[in-house]
Structure formats: C-alpha cells, structure tokens
Design a protein around this motif. Structure first.
Motif, mmCIF file in Angstrom:
data_model
loop_
_atom_site.group_PDB
_atom_site.id
_atom_site.type_symbol
_atom_site.label_atom_id
_atom_site.label_comp_id
_atom_site.label_asym_id
_atom_site.label_seq_id
_atom_site.Cartn_x
_atom_site.Cartn_y
_atom_site.Cartn_z
ATOM 1 N N GLY A 31 0.582 -1.326 0.008
ATOM 2 C CA GLY A 31 -0.049 -0.016 0.176
ATOM 3 C C GLY A 31 0.788 1.267 -0.391
ATOM 4 N N THR A 32 0.582 2.404 -0.069
ATOM 5 C CA THR A 32 0.841 3.939 -0.099
ATOM 6 C C THR A 32 0.170 4.528 0.433
ATOM 7 N N LEU A 33 1.465 5.540 0.940
ATOM 8 C CA LEU A 33 0.254 6.691 1.648
ATOM 9 C C LEU A 33 0.448 7.926 1.552
ATOM 10 N N LEU A 34 0.074 8.703 0.215
ATOM 11 C CA LEU A 34 0.273 10.240 -0.470
ATOM 12 C C LEU A 34 -0.022 11.177 0.728
ATOM 13 N N ALA A 35 1.409 12.038 1.201
ATOM 14 C CA ALA A 35 1.706 13.150 2.300
ATOM 15 C C ALA A 35 0.972 14.283 2.369
ATOM 16 N N ALA A 36 0.261 14.878 2.941
ATOM 17 C CA ALA A 36 1.444 16.282 2.407
ATOM 18 C C ALA A 36 1.771 17.267 3.869
ATOM 19 N N ARG A 37 2.225 17.980 3.552
ATOM 20 C CA ARG A 37 3.647 18.824 5.131
ATOM 21 C C ARG A 37 1.946 20.318 4.891
ATOM 22 N N ASP A 38 1.200 20.764 4.022
ATOM 23 C CA ASP A 38 0.859 21.864 4.503
ATOM 24 C C ASP A 38 0.005 22.275 3.798
ATOM 25 N N LEU A 69 -3.821 17.016 -1.774
ATOM 26 C CA LEU A 69 -4.472 15.972 -2.325
ATOM 27 C C LEU A 69 -5.886 16.199 -1.897
ATOM 28 N N SER A 70 -6.582 16.930 -1.993
ATOM 29 C CA SER A 70 -8.209 16.560 -1.553
ATOM 30 C C SER A 70 -8.764 16.811 -3.649
ATOM 31 N N ARG A 71 -7.380 17.626 -3.952
ATOM 32 C CA ARG A 71 -8.080 17.383 -5.091
ATOM 33 C C ARG A 71 -7.855 15.701 -5.768
ATOM 34 N N GLU A 72 -6.615 15.503 -5.428
ATOM 35 C CA GLU A 72 -6.133 14.354 -6.191
ATOM 36 C C GLU A 72 -7.194 12.636 -5.730
ATOM 37 N N LEU A 73 -7.495 12.840 -4.757
ATOM 38 C CA LEU A 73 -8.802 12.124 -3.743
ATOM 39 C C LEU A 73 -10.036 12.368 -4.590
ATOM 40 N N ALA A 74 -10.738 13.589 -4.960
ATOM 41 C CA ALA A 74 -12.183 14.064 -6.143
ATOM 42 C C ALA A 74 -11.770 12.885 -7.394
ATOM 43 N N LEU A 75 -10.371 13.239 -8.341
ATOM 44 C CA LEU A 75 -9.984 12.401 -9.183
ATOM 45 C C LEU A 75 -10.095 11.254 -9.204
ATOM 46 N N ARG A 76 -9.999 10.439 -7.809
ATOM 47 C CA ARG A 76 -9.591 8.757 -8.036
ATOM 48 C C ARG A 76 -11.341 8.085 -7.533
ATOM 49 N N GLU A 77 -11.828 9.428 -7.125
ATOM 50 C CA GLU A 77 -13.064 8.719 -6.410
ATOM 51 C C GLU A 77 -14.037 8.572 -7.546
ATOM 52 N N ARG A 78 -13.715 9.582 -8.455
ATOM 53 C CA ARG A 78 -14.770 10.202 -9.720
ATOM 54 C C ARG A 78 -14.288 8.219 -10.678
ATOM 55 N N PHE A 79 -13.350 7.969 -10.543
ATOM 56 C CA PHE A 79 -13.210 6.609 -10.903
ATOM 57 C C PHE A 79 -13.490 5.703 -10.083
ATOM 58 N N GLY A 80 -14.086 6.066 -9.081
ATOM 59 C CA GLY A 80 -14.558 4.715 -8.070
ATOM 60 C C GLY A 80 -13.236 3.982 -7.487
ATOM 61 N N LEU A 81 -11.970 4.304 -7.520
ATOM 62 C CA LEU A 81 -10.446 3.766 -7.381
ATOM 63 C C LEU A 81 -10.696 3.995 -5.287
ATOM 64 N N LEU A 117 -6.683 10.333 5.490
ATOM 65 C CA LEU A 117 -6.556 9.638 6.591
ATOM 66 C C LEU A 117 -6.710 11.906 7.690
ATOM 67 N N ARG A 118 -6.973 11.626 8.451
ATOM 68 C CA ARG A 118 -6.222 12.639 9.567
ATOM 69 C C ARG A 118 -4.682 12.346 9.987
#
Ligand code: GLY
Length: 353
Positions: free
Chosen positions: A67-74, A81-93, A98-99
C-alpha cells in the motif's frame, strides 16, 4: 525474435530511475487517464506475472503488497491532495482520506507536523533489480540467448521490412522475423531507421538514494509519496528515496544539491530518515516521449516493434507492455487500451503489416 534492451554500449548504460512503485492510483495526474487505465490493467496482471516468474525460477522478485500513503506537509499540499482524492473517487478507485493522527497510527515514523494523508491500499511496490534478475533467468531457462555486452549498431532491413540487427565491433548480423526496440533513452542511437519511423525519446534525469536501516525493517511499511519525492520500503530494512526530475541530457552525475533536497524533503515527513545508512547514490535516465506516454506495439516498419518511452512507469507497465507487444508480434488483438499507445502516433505513418 530480437529484443534490444538498453544499450547501446555497456559502458554507457546507467541504472534506471526504477524505485519499483506499482502505483497507478497514486501517480496518475488528471491529464493522464489513459495511462492510469493502462497502469491499472498492469497491476491487475502483476500477481499472476510474479507467481509465474517465481514458479519458473524459484527467485524472489521483492513484490511487496504494502500500500501507499500520499502525505501533505502544509495547507497547499493538503488542498492538492483533496483534489487528487476527488479525481480518484470519480473513477471508483479505493482511496481513503486520513487525518494526520490516523496516518501516524498506520505509520508511526511520520512527523507530527503531517497535515493530511491519503491511504491508497492497492498501490504496491516491487524490487526492480530482483525482478530484472528473475526475468533474465526465466528467459534463459526457456532457451533465450541473452547477450549482455553486445552493442547494437543498427537495425537491418530488406526493402521495407526489418530483418534483424547488426552488432557494433564485430559487425555480426543477427536475423529475426521480429525485432523489439526496448532500448530506452538509447533508442535514438540505434541507426538504420528514418526519422519518421522512430519514436522520439529524450532522457529525464532522476537522482536516487538507496538506504538501509541498521536496526532492521519496520521504520516504514508503506510507500510514502510527497511533493518532490517518495520513500519506498523493500520490506527488509532497505529503502529507496527518490527522485529528482531534471532535463540534463545524458548527464548522470550525482549532485550534492539533489541529495540534500531529497533528504531535506523526506526529513520533514520522516525525521528518522537521517538514521538510515546510505548504500548507494545514483542517477538514471527516464525515457520520455513528447506526450509522456509509452510507445508499445508495431511501428511504421514491418518487423520492428516498440516497447519504449515508459518515462516514470517502466516497472509498473512491464506485464501489460509484454502482453501488448506480444499481441503485435503474433497478430492477435492487443485490446482496446493499446490504440492510445501505438508508436505510429509519432510518425503519422500507418502501422506496417
Ligand atoms: N518511477 C519513479 C520515478 O520515475 O521517479
């Protein structure tokens, strides 16, 4: 069949920028949906591919379902990352937001300053060096002849059809019904092809550190990706930290600045990276095409196939590349995905029969 791999001269061969991430979900940009689909098809083929290789050779490939974690520092990185999440959700991935505290429960080595993370449980990793050794062993076990120190000077043709290659030095000519150009950034140095029959490929330099933890495995169990880099665990206490993206032609020098920046960025997220021992510093050359997509399948000259230009995704795309290239050679249907990666998109010349 002849497959031209790397080259042209052993002395000029460099390590690739192969950290071994099998990460189509994490890596894909919004502009690269066809590449994501190709990557997903390839990761689906990976378990069977690895099982077959291990069965044939008894060799470990370092395949790690981590597995992989994408991490944000600021805040800016968190928004991205929130935009990346939305894109992947659109494709059902499958991607979970995670907080920071949840991410740190999964990976306690992450710094308290972590802002946000995405958990991508289906993006994994493999050890490219072990994979390559197993592939070479499997190939020779079925009777393939591997010439590791031969430089191919040119492809040889009769009329419009490619019929083999000529080696530099001895001038030896090897005949084959099919030749596969898999020479990465060195493809351009193989003579015998007109410009319009080529796939344009240029090098993009990547510097990388190979490290190990003297106290053994466990510092990090997942791949961690962040703006500017990634840290890939091998599962045995070894790690790969990469990688720069540099347009510097064929230069493969390792620079203090790049090593500093990679370590600085990793340190902000994983402070204990400074405890790791450096085993190797290296620079490799990614083979990039003008559209950053690979060229796979028959090209503009009959008898010549391409498996080149994989840029950042060579290891990920290994099984699907083999499937598409093989379909081109045997004349089978390569599947609808293959059309977008046809080498002929660069020449405008129709694919040769
Ligand atoms: N495949 C990893 C990289 O290009 O950095």
């Amino acid at each position: 069949m002849i497959v031209l791999e790397r080259g042209p001269e052993p002395a000029k061969q460099t390590s690739s920028v192969a950290a071994g991430m099998l990460a189509p979900i994490s890596e894909t940009l919004a502009t690269e949906v066809p590449l994501m689909r190709l990557g997903l098809a390839s990761v689906q083929a990976y378990p069977g591919f690895v099982e077959e290789l291990t069965g044939a050779t008894g060799m470990d490939t370092g395949y790690l379902r981590c597995g992989t974690l994408l991490a944000a520092r600021d805040g800016d990185e968190a928004e991205a990352l929130s935009r990346e999440l939305a894109l992947r959700e659109r494709f059902g991935l499958t991607v979970h937001r995670l907080r920071a505290s949840e991410a740190r429960r999964l990976e306690p080595a992450l710094a308290p300053t972590l802002r946000l993370a995405l958990d991508v449980p289906d993006d994994h990793a493999i050890d490219p060096r072990k994979l390559t050794a197993a592939l070479a062993a499997a190939f020779t076990r079925v009777g393939g002849e591997l010439r590791t120190s031969a430089r191919v000077a040119e492809v040889v043709a009769r009329g419009e059809r490619v019929t083999g290659v000529r080696l530099a030095g001895t001038g030896e000519q090897l005949s084959a019904e099919h030749v596969v150009m898999a020479a990465g950034v060195w493809s351009e140095e193989v003579d015998g092809l007109a410009d319009e029959a080529r796939v344009p490929i240029h090098p993009v330099k990547g510097q990388i550190l190979r490290l190990h933890d003297p106290s053994g495995p466990g510092l990090l169990t997942r791949v961690v990706r962040f703006t500017g880099g990634y840290l890939v665990p091998r599962g045995d206490g070894r790690y790969v930290l990469g990688a720069t993206m540099e347009e510097r032609g064929f230069d493969t020098s390792v620079t203090a600045g790049a090593v500093f920046e990679l370590l600085r960025d990793a340190f902000e997220l994983l402070p204990s990276v400074t405890e790791l021992v450096i085993d190797e510093l290296s620079a490799g050359l990614r083979p990039a095409t003008p559209d950053n997509l690979p060229a796979i399948g028959p090209g503009a000259r009959a008898g010549l196939h391409w498996a080149a230009g994989h840029f950042r995704h060579g290891i990920l795309l290994t099984p699907i590349t083999a499937q598409i290239a093989l379909a081109g050679i045997t004349g089978e249907d390569p599947g609808e995905l293959a059309a977008q990666f046809a080498p002929s998109r660069f020449s405008g010349i129709p694919v040769a029969a």
